[in-house]
Scaffold this motif. Structure first.
Motif, short mmCIF file in Angstrom:
data_model
loop_
_atom_site.label_atom_id
_atom_site.label_comp_id
_atom_site.label_asym_id
_atom_site.label_seq_id
_atom_site.Cartn_x
_atom_site.Cartn_y
_atom_site.Cartn_z
N THR A 29 0.85 -1.18 0.00
CA THR A 29 0.00 0.00 0.00
C THR A 29 0.89 1.23 0.00
N ASP A 32 -1.52 7.04 -0.58
CA ASP A 32 -2.75 7.28 -1.35
C ASP A 32 -3.81 6.23 -1.06
N THR A 35 -7.07 0.76 -3.52
CA THR A 35 -8.20 1.00 -4.42
C THR A 35 -9.42 0.29 -3.84
N ARG A 131 -8.56 6.28 0.31
CA ARG A 131 -8.54 5.24 -0.73
C ARG A 131 -8.60 5.89 -2.11
N ASP A 132 -8.41 5.06 -3.11
CA ASP A 132 -8.59 5.46 -4.51
C ASP A 132 -7.82 6.74 -4.85
N GLY A 133 -6.50 6.70 -4.64
CA GLY A 133 -5.66 7.81 -5.07
C GLY A 133 -5.67 9.01 -4.15
N GLY A 134 -5.88 8.79 -2.84
CA GLY A 134 -5.80 9.89 -1.88
C GLY A 134 -7.11 10.52 -1.50
N LYS A 135 -8.24 9.95 -1.92
CA LYS A 135 -9.55 10.51 -1.58
C LYS A 135 -9.93 10.09 -0.16
#
Length: 544
Positions: A29, A32, A35, A131-135
């Motif tokens: 991991t 960010d 996913t 998750r999902d690119g820093g969201k």
């Protein structure tokens, strides 16, 4: 990428790994986060982030547990015999005793099971996950998986075991795991593999509470694999043993059964062989003697007495699962524990305030602001608390914690010691909101274990006042004066430079007071303040 096999993963000493990059590599991991697809896959593999409930006995098993008693067997046998003789009133009485005994036992066991399930409430219901690119988003805590990046802040309950990767003045209350009553300051420094839970400051554990600051961590253990899950397993595996009372009652029951049978048999033989009575009449006489010898009320009496003891303990928030355990607890004389936090509610209470004017006693326990102040055994009015309020104002202003009220229930948010100072201030009649508005904070130095004090600077009347709270042995050497008395005039004038309200510091007196209070098992804090100084003076001196 796939994680290593489950057994190797669960045995990884996450607190001992040298760097966060190594932790990320093991968990596949990064900052960010995972996913959504990776999180779903790991949820299938590791299962939900929840504690496995212990196997519950069936109703029939519980019923058998209440009936499996020698005295109960004797009563049931007597009921059968008496019913055969058509003595219905006597039969009803015996059956009634058995039923009452069983109902009380089942009811108490049901209450205890509900209390035991309260451990589940310790787990956080939601978590802030990246998750999902820093969201950043809020998800159900049961959906967390190893490798998730979780954000925590003051007031949050930790949703899983985390290896910390970022901390900002992060302090966590871990009393439920370690028994340590003070909040633990967290850092990112790895420790030896053999280190105890309390020393793993680079970790944050599920079900503990963030008392100050904020941080970012990567999930390394969920559900039963977390530390709270290990405790849950141990509780579920505790073997049931017979208490001393049950053993004694069984011995009494066996002796009673033997004596009743022998006397009844003797009575039958005497009536049948010597008195020449008919078989039926002799048998009825023997049964009547046997029934008369059986103490039908003994099981009910024992159950009722134990139930009363259980109710008394329940009033003190102590839940007894099995009634006979009350007798065992009553035999205790000493309980030994390495940490007070494992046995107490981890609530601190101010019980004394020492000033130059005397030692003030404070009544009341817990965080509810109910209590009063007394000096030499005399309860004081609000007009006589100027010195106490001066001390406690410093305790409120030099403070990062809070106390909230909801429907008469007071909830602490922060370090127990700091919350206790807020409660004491409320008892002294201090209006917290007005005080903070009148003397706003303009700077602070957070508490650190290295220097053992916290300091804040406040604006008041065009001048600035420095307030310090911490260990007496660190603060006394920094002080040069003390209040001359506890009167309103001395307190108001103490902030003026060169005021006659202050006197030279009597360091010996304060050291003796500290030793005396410490000898009573009390935690002692020193509260100090500087003389006020002008804003321009502070700017020239490079102060805050």
């Amino acid at each position: 990428m796939a994680l290593e096999d489950d057994s190797q993963f669960r045995e990884t000493p996450w607190h001992a790994l040298g760097s966060t990059s190594e932790v990320f590599e093991r968990l596949h991991t990064n900052l960010d986060g995972l996913t959504s697809g990776e999180a779903a896959e790991r949820l299938q593999r590791f299962g939900p982030n929840a504690l496995t409930p212990p196997k519950k006995p069936s109703f029939l098993a519980k019923l058998w547990g209440q009936l499996n008693n020698v005295l109960i067997f004797i009563l049931l046998a007597a009921a059968v015999v008496v019913a055969g003789l058509r003595e219905w009133i006597e039969t009803g009485l015996i059956i009634g005793v058995v039923v009452i005994n069983v109902i009380i036992g089942l009811a108490q066991e049901g209450k205890a099971e509900k209390a035991a399930e309260a451990i589940k409430a310790m787990l956080s219901s939601t978590a802030t996950v990246i998750r999902d690119g820093g969201k950043r988003s809020s998800v159900d805590a049961s959906e967390l998986v190893p490798g998730d990046i979780v954000f925590v802040k003051s007031g949050d309950r930790l949703p899983a075991d985390l290896r910390l990767v970022e901390v900002t003045n992060l302090q966590v209350q871990e009393a439920m795991l370690t028994g340590e009553s003070v909040s633990i300051s967290k850092n990112l420094i790895p420790v030896a593999e053999a280190s105890g839970l309390g020393d793993r400051k680079c970790m944050a554990f599920s079900a503990t509470t963030v008392s100050a600051g904020q941080g970012l961590g990567v999930v390394v253990a969920t559900g039963d694999n977390a530390q709270i899950g290990q405790i849950n397993k141990l509780v579920s595996q505790v073997e049931s043993t017979k208490t001393n009372l049950i053993i004694q009652m069984e011995i009494l029951g066996r002796w009673l059964a033997t004596i009743v049978v022998l006397i009844a048999l003797g009575a039958f033989l005497l009536a049948f062989l010597l008195a020449k009575e008919g078989f039926v009449h002799a048998f009825e006489s023997a049964v009547a003697i046997a029934v008369a010898m059986i103490p039908e009320g003994l099981p009910a009496l024992v159950t009722i007495v134990l139930a009363l003891g259980t109710k008394k303990m329940a009033d003190q928030k102590a839940i007894i699962r099995q009634l006979p355990c009350v007798e065992t607890l009553g035999s205790l004389t000493v309980i030994c524990s390495d940490k007070t936090g494992t046995l107490t509610k981890n609530e601190m209470t101010v019980v004394a305030v020492k000033t130059a004017g005397g030692l003030y006693k404070v009544s009341g326990v817990g965080y509810a602001p109910q209590g009063s102040f007394s000096l030499d055994g005399r309860e004081l009015s609000a007009d006589e608390l100027a010195g106490v309020r001066a001390v406690l104002e410093g305790g409120v202003l030099c403070n990062d914690s809070a106390l909230s009220e909801d429907g008469g229930a007071f909830t602490p948010n922060g370090a127990p010691t700091e919350v206790s100072l807020i409660t004491a201030a409320l008892k002294a009649g201090i209006n917290l909101d007005s005080l903070k508005a009148a003397k706003p904070r303009v700077g602070s130095v957070p508490f650190e274990s290295e220097h053992k004090f916290m300091a804040t600077v406040h604006e008041y009347g065009g001048r600035r006042v420095l307030l310090v709270k911490g260990a007496p042995d660190r603060l006394l050497p920094m002080c040069s004066a003390q209040l001359r008395g506890d009167g309103a005039a001395e307190v108001e004038g103490a902030g003026l430079e060169g005021s006659a309200a202050t006197a030279p510091l009597e360091e010996g007196m304060w050291v003796r007071a500290q030793e005396e209070l410490s000898s009573q098992g009390l935690r002692v804090l020193a509260l100090c303040r500087s003389a006020g100084f002008e804003r321009e003076e502070a700017r020239r001196a490079g102060s805050i």
